[in-house]
Design an enzyme around this catalytic site. Structure first.
Site, PDB file in Angstrom:
ATOM      1  N   GLY A  60       0.817  -1.210   0.000  1.00 13.81           N
ATOM      2  CA  GLY A  60       0.000   0.000   0.000  1.00 13.81           C
ATOM      3  C   GLY A  60       0.851   1.261   0.000  1.00 13.81           C
ATOM      4  N   GLY A  95      12.311 -12.057  -1.412  1.00 13.00           N
ATOM      5  CA  GLY A  95      11.443 -12.442  -2.521  1.00 13.00           C
ATOM      6  C   GLY A  95      10.102 -11.740  -2.408  1.00 13.00           C
ATOM      7  CE1 TYR A 112       2.603   4.251  16.817  1.00 14.24           C
ATOM      8  CE2 TYR A 112       2.024   6.422  17.619  1.00 14.24           C
ATOM      9  CZ  TYR A 112       2.167   5.521  16.580  1.00 14.24           C
ATOM     10  OH  TYR A 112       1.866   5.907  15.296  1.00 14.24           O
TER      11      TYR A 112
HETATM   12  P1  FAD Z   1       4.588  -0.982   1.766  1.00  8.99           P
HETATM   13  O1  FAD Z   1       4.765   0.312   2.437  1.00  8.99           O
HETATM   14  O2  FAD Z   1       4.117  -0.961   0.357  1.00  8.99           O
HETATM   15  O3  FAD Z   1       5.911  -1.827   1.845  1.00  8.99           O
HETATM   16  C1  FAD Z   1       6.578  -1.993   3.072  1.00  8.99           C
HETATM   17  C2  FAD Z   1       7.721  -2.993   2.890  1.00  8.99           C
HETATM   18  O4  FAD Z   1       7.200  -4.288   2.652  1.00  8.99           O
HETATM   19  C3  FAD Z   1       8.625  -2.689   1.701  1.00  8.99           C
HETATM   20  O5  FAD Z   1       9.924  -3.080   2.013  1.00  8.99           O
HETATM   21  C4  FAD Z   1       8.078  -3.579   0.603  1.00  8.99           C
HETATM   22  O6  FAD Z   1       9.042  -3.905  -0.361  1.00  8.99           O
HETATM   23  C5  FAD Z   1       7.661  -4.804   1.401  1.00  8.99           C
HETATM   24  N1  FAD Z   1       6.521  -5.526   0.809  1.00  8.99           N
HETATM   25  C6  FAD Z   1       5.272  -5.049   0.593  1.00  8.99           C
HETATM   26  N2  FAD Z   1       4.508  -6.016   0.040  1.00  8.99           N
HETATM   27  C7  FAD Z   1       5.309  -7.104  -0.110  1.00  8.99           C
HETATM   28  C8  FAD Z   1       5.113  -8.412  -0.664  1.00  8.99           C
HETATM   29  N3  FAD Z   1       3.935  -8.801  -1.155  1.00  8.99           N
HETATM   30  N4  FAD Z   1       6.165  -9.263  -0.667  1.00  8.99           N
HETATM   31  C9  FAD Z   1       7.360  -8.894  -0.156  1.00  8.99           C
HETATM   32  N5  FAD Z   1       7.599  -7.682   0.368  1.00  8.99           N
HETATM   33  C10 FAD Z   1       6.580  -6.802   0.383  1.00  8.99           C
HETATM   34  N6  FAD Z   1       2.215  -0.202  11.178  1.00  8.99           N
HETATM   35  C11 FAD Z   1       1.762  -1.070  12.112  1.00  8.99           C
HETATM   36  O7  FAD Z   1       2.256  -2.189  12.186  1.00  8.99           O
HETATM   37  N7  FAD Z   1       0.778  -0.724  12.973  1.00  8.99           N
HETATM   38  C12 FAD Z   1       0.172   0.486  12.928  1.00  8.99           C
HETATM   39  O8  FAD Z   1      -0.746   0.752  13.706  1.00  8.99           O
HETATM   40  C13 FAD Z   1       0.616   1.407  11.930  1.00  8.99           C
HETATM   41  N8  FAD Z   1       0.056   2.635  11.816  1.00  8.99           N
HETATM   42  C14 FAD Z   1       0.496   3.502  10.859  1.00  8.99           C
HETATM   43  C15 FAD Z   1      -0.128   4.748  10.734  1.00  8.99           C
HETATM   44  C16 FAD Z   1       0.295   5.643   9.756  1.00  8.99           C
HETATM   45  C17 FAD Z   1      -0.353   6.970   9.637  1.00  8.99           C
HETATM   46  C18 FAD Z   1       1.319   5.282   8.866  1.00  8.99           C
HETATM   47  C19 FAD Z   1       1.763   6.225   7.798  1.00  8.99           C
HETATM   48  C20 FAD Z   1       1.918   4.038   8.967  1.00  8.99           C
HETATM   49  C21 FAD Z   1       1.525   3.145   9.963  1.00  8.99           C
HETATM   50  N9  FAD Z   1       2.114   1.889  10.095  1.00  8.99           N
HETATM   51  C22 FAD Z   1       1.663   1.010  11.052  1.00  8.99           C
HETATM   52  C23 FAD Z   1       3.206   1.491   9.198  1.00  8.99           C
HETATM   53  C24 FAD Z   1       2.761   0.757   7.911  1.00  8.99           C
HETATM   54  O9  FAD Z   1       1.397   0.938   7.667  1.00  8.99           O
HETATM   55  C25 FAD Z   1       3.132  -0.710   8.019  1.00  8.99           C
HETATM   56  O10 FAD Z   1       4.527  -0.812   7.982  1.00  8.99           O
HETATM   57  C26 FAD Z   1       2.502  -1.614   6.954  1.00  8.99           C
HETATM   58  O11 FAD Z   1       2.698  -2.946   7.355  1.00  8.99           O
HETATM   59  C27 FAD Z   1       3.056  -1.425   5.551  1.00  8.99           C
HETATM   60  O12 FAD Z   1       2.224  -2.133   4.645  1.00  8.99           O
HETATM   61  P2  FAD Z   1       2.105  -1.684   3.113  1.00  8.99           P
HETATM   62  O13 FAD Z   1       1.223  -2.662   2.442  1.00  8.99           O
HETATM   63  O14 FAD Z   1       1.742  -0.278   3.019  1.00  8.99           O
HETATM   64  O15 FAD Z   1       3.617  -1.928   2.642  1.00  8.99           O
END
Ligand code: FAD
Length: 554
Positions: free
Chosen positions: A139, A273, A475
């Protein structure tokens, strides 16, 4: 082009939604007192103009583009400027400041949208043959610098957007296990599960804009982790596409098969991967779900109560308590209360003050209960006793309902503050119960010393969430008005002081945001030199040419 939707290229969430303070009378005075910013007179910057964003021409050899098109279809391969910019960063403060300054050192060259695992395998094959870098994209919500290509990367960089892989594939109802594609966003995934009466129970604050694959790759944690576990507990198996085939971890409840490869992939941030699907523990949607609010006289009492709850038989779904500063902030972001509710609120605070409670020290707590009505009643009775023993006070479900409603809106606040030149950001840790108050105090001292060093009035506040048998997550949110000259230099001083205080006081550098580039400088102090050597060996043997999201974590 695909129907995959992304967040604003310059900020959090969807276009047309933003934070407003006009309906929250306590907010402007609170910000003025906390960081010296007057919201009524401050100049607001305009949304940046996309036409002004400078991005270098893509490195996209024709032969590679042709192979990628064969793998995913012509219309699912693009070098479009907006697509490349959207896939460059996550949403850390550093990302937002740079994108607003139109500063992109290195964007991915090509974005691809595979629709299934075969297509992902085709992309990996084409990239490996061409010596291109692959960065999986979920995302784009991470805040640890887990996505951006390295500034001096000379190889073609392909962002592999998993957004088309978003289906619930199957539920093994006997085992409570669901197979779900990795690109499913929180709301998509919960809606598909809910249709069949199930829930995953993983609700990070970023739920609306993060994916199952991203949660696994960053070791995410949701606000109901006390009941459902962190994603590391929830994910039992997965499929990960690698250059020589697919790494398959079957969903076995527990196994004694050497060091856990499942655990190696969890938190690997794309370095091992591309995760295409996962098998996760799911639960029947609970009959009853309720969040109760409590007040504690001060932080010491509140922490003691949380610890006692974690060792009791209560097993609530949420245990969360804000310190005095954050409780003040929460009350300031409430909408104007009128009539009876204002009267009740005013009377409650005069009653508490009459009993010697001090406004800046009072701590607001939310405890969540889920399950059958009987279970909720029994567990709440246990919690109520513990709260009473620690001189706390239950105030019912009203504030809990508000918390539940606005929890996914809070992220918009950071963009609002940035519009007026104020940095608002977070750092989180976990520590044993015996060290939690020490960590809390050390972080406050470190942040305040950093504010003094940069000559800014700053703010810090904290809450405890995610309780475990041996400790909990703390946090922290910090904010200050940045100078024009070197805003990120100032930010580095504050953020760096907080991260170092975590380590020095006995906490970890991150409980659930991952490492990326942001936290990497502290990894060795956290897991030891030998720990880093083992991890380095894993990455270099699994990916000798450094093609999978290189240089993240270490
Ligand atoms: P991305 O941002 O797209 O990617 C994150 C990493 O994962 C990158 O290294 C990417 O290469 C890798 N990745 C993504 N998809 C795959 C796949 N299919 N295979 C292999 N690698 C992959 N985190 C929490 O844990 N708890 C919270 O409450 C939380 N609250 C947040 C609130 C805000 C406002 C923000 C901005 C962030 C927050 N986060 C939170 C952080 C973030 O949402 C997490 O880190 C989330 O897990 C990232 O998921 P994403 O799908 O957006 O991954």
């Amino acid at each position: 082009m695909t129907d995959v939707k992304h967040m604003k290229w310059w900020g959090w969430g969807v276009d047309g939604v933003a934070f407003h303070h006009e309906d929250k009378p306590g907010f402007a005075p609170f910000v003025k007192k906390a960081v010296g910013l007057d919201l009524w007179t401050a100049e607001r910057t305009e949304k940046p103009d996309f036409a002004d964003v400078q991005v270098a021409e893509p490195i996209a050899p024709a032969a590679l583009l042709a192979e990628l098109k064969t793998a995913v279809g012509d219309e699912n391969v693009t070098t479009d400027k907006l697509e490349r910019v959207v896939h460059t960063f996550g949403k850390s403060l550093r990302d937002l400041v740079r994108i607003r300054a139109l500063k992109i050192d290195r964007a991915p060259d090509i974005v691809v949208y595979p629709a299934d695992e075969d297509a992902v395998a085709g992309v990996v094959k084409a990239a490996v043959a061409a010596g291109a870098v692959l960065i999986p994209f979920g995302g784009g919500s991470n805040i640890a610098g887990s996505l951006e290509p390295h500034a001096d990367e000379t190889r073609p960089v392909i962002s592999v957007d998993l957004g088309r892989l978003r289906l619930l594939l199957d539920i093994d109802e006997d085992s409570g296990l669901a197979r779900i594609q990795a690109g499913a966003l929180g709301p998509d995934l919960e809606a598909q599960l809910a249709e069949r009466g199930w829930t995953l129970g993983h609700f990070p604050d970023s739920f609306t804009h993060s994916t199952l694959g991203g949660w696994i790759a960053t070791r995410s944690s949701g606000m109901q982790s006390d009941k459902y576990g962190d994603i590391a507990d929830i994910v039992r198996g997965f499929r990960v596409v690698r250059p020589n085939g697919t790494l398959v971890i079957r969903p076995i409840p527990s196994a004694s098969t050497g060091p856990s490869v499942r655990e190696m992939v969890v938190g690997s941030e794309g370095r091992l991967g591309i995760i295409t699907e996962a098998t996760v523990q799911v639960h029947r949607i609970p009959e009853k779900r309720v969040i109760h609010a409590y007040f504690f006289k001060n932080w010491d009492h509140a922490i003691k109560a949380m610890q006692e709850i974690s060792e009791s038989d209560a097993s609530p779904s949420i245990t969360r308590v804000s310190d005095g500063n954050e409780s003040g902030f929460s009350l300031a972001t409430s909408k104007e209360s009128k009539g009876v509710s204002k009267f009740v609120q005013d009377s409650l605070f005069s009653f508490l003050e009459g009993r010697g409670w001090k406004p800046g020290e009072i701590c607001l707590s939310f405890i969540g209960f889920e399950g059958s009505p009987d279970h909720v009643k029994r567990t709440k009775a246990i919690v109520d006793k513990i709260v009473k023993r620690n001189s706390g006070l239950g105030v019912g479900t009203g504030p809990g309902v508000l918390y539940d409603q606005k929890k996914f809106d809070t992220p918009y606040l950071r963009d609002f503050l940035l519009d007026m030149g104020a940095a608002g950001d977070v750092s989180e840790t976990a520590a044993p119960w015996s060290k939690l108050i020490g960590v809390h105090d050390a972080v406050y001292a470190a942040a305040n010393a950093a504010y003094e060093q940069i000559g800014r009035q700053g703010w810090i506040m904290s809450h405890l969430s995610h309780s475990y048998h041996s400790g909990a997550c703390l946090y922290f949110t910090f904010a200050f008005v940045m100078g024009d000259e070197d805003p990120l230099g100032e930010y580095d001083i504050v953020k760096g002081a907080i991260q170092q205080a975590f380590i020095d006081a006995g906490g970890t550098i991150s409980h659930h945001h991952g490492v990326g580039l942001e936290h990497a400088p502290w990894l060795e102090q956290d897991i030891s030199t030998e720990g880093v050597a083992v991890m380095s060996g894993l990455f270099s043997s699994a990916d000798p040419d450094g093609l999978f999201n290189p240089r993240k974590i270490i």
